[in-house]
Design an enzyme around this catalytic site. Structure first.
Site, mmCIF file in Angstrom:
data_model
loop_
_atom_site.group_PDB
_atom_site.id
_atom_site.type_symbol
_atom_site.label_atom_id
_atom_site.label_comp_id
_atom_site.label_asym_id
_atom_site.label_seq_id
_atom_site.Cartn_x
_atom_site.Cartn_y
_atom_site.Cartn_z
ATOM 1 N N SER A 149 0.834 -1.208 0.000
ATOM 2 C CA SER A 149 0.000 0.000 0.000
ATOM 3 C C SER A 149 0.861 1.248 0.000
ATOM 4 C CB SER A 149 -0.852 0.052 1.281
ATOM 5 O OG SER A 149 -1.565 -1.139 1.494
ATOM 6 N N ASP B 204 0.831 3.880 10.140
ATOM 7 C CA ASP B 204 0.302 3.182 8.964
ATOM 8 C C ASP B 204 -1.195 3.443 8.785
ATOM 9 O OD1 ASP B 204 2.851 2.097 8.534
ATOM 10 O OD2 ASP B 204 2.411 0.372 9.805
#
Ligand code: GRF
Length: 215
Positions: free
Chosen positions: A136, A145
């Protein structure tokens, strides 16, 4: 020309992929500098060999996270990059740093976020018997994150995959995805405003742009 400041802590294979995309003129950008918090990072030597400006900002002598972040902010403000590209940078950046560079800090994480935040993601997908894995690119915000997703690439996990084989396969996807996202930003197809990501003018839904490798 879009200006990128790259932050690394280790091998710098994502940095290398970005550099090569620029060298081959697929990505229209310049790298203002490569900064590592780890003086031993292999990526630093590589960056120097390519003639890139490098900075070492060893976090160990700096007593607090704020002192590290302030020193890093000083370096980066002088370069005024359009984006700060975290590429295997193993330090958490504090809220003040993140606010100073709002909408400019990007990261690549080896999982299909929001699944498997943090470290050891390849082992985590195996332990959970996940069917799919991926990488990602996301915006960095105050949550680890946790910033808005920009794009993901996914693969199907094979029966004989190990953490090592997944690491290799995920790196291949990362080296395609990160330069691609940067080029979309360079050409204005992806835009970021107030922590929200837009693609071709549309706000992206929770998952960002999704590229499955298995269809
Ligand atoms: C990549 O897998 C990236 O997703 C993660 O750290 C790794 C860095 O690898 N954040 P490299 O230093 O770019 O080779």
């Amino acid at each position: 020309m879009m200006k990128l400041a790259i932050l690394i802590s280790g091998n710098g294979s994502n940095m290398a992929a970005i550099y090569k995309s620029i060298a081959s003129k697929q990505l229209k950008a310049v790298i203002t500098s490569v900064t590592s918090n780890n003086p031993q990072a292999a990526g630093l030597e590589q960056a120097k060999a390519w003639g890139l400006t490098t900075h070492v900002l060893d976090h160990q002598p700096l007593k607090t996270r704020d002192a590290f972040d302030a020193a890093l902010a000083l370096i980066l403000k002088a370069e005024a990059p359009d984006f700060i590209v975290l590429a295997g940078f193993m330090r958490i950046l504090g809220p003040q740093f993140v606010s100073t560079f709002q909408d400019k800090i990007l990261n690549i994480h080896p999982s299909l976020l929001p699944k498997h935040k943090g470290l050891h993601t390849h082992q985590k997908v195996l332990d959970k018997k996940d069917l799919y894995h991926g990488t990602s690119v996301h915006l960095v915000n105050h949550e680890l994150d946790g910033g808005a997703l920009i794009a993901q690439k996914a693969l199907k996990i094979e029966n004989d995959d190990t953490a090592e084989s997944l690491d290799k396969k995920i790196k291949v996807l990362e080296h395609q995805l990160y330069p691609w996202v940067l080029q979309e930003l360079a050409e204005g197809r992806i835009k970021i405003k107030d922590g929200v990501v837009f693609h071709l003018g549309e706000e992206l839904s929770a998952g960002g742009l999704f590229f499955p490798e298995f269809l």
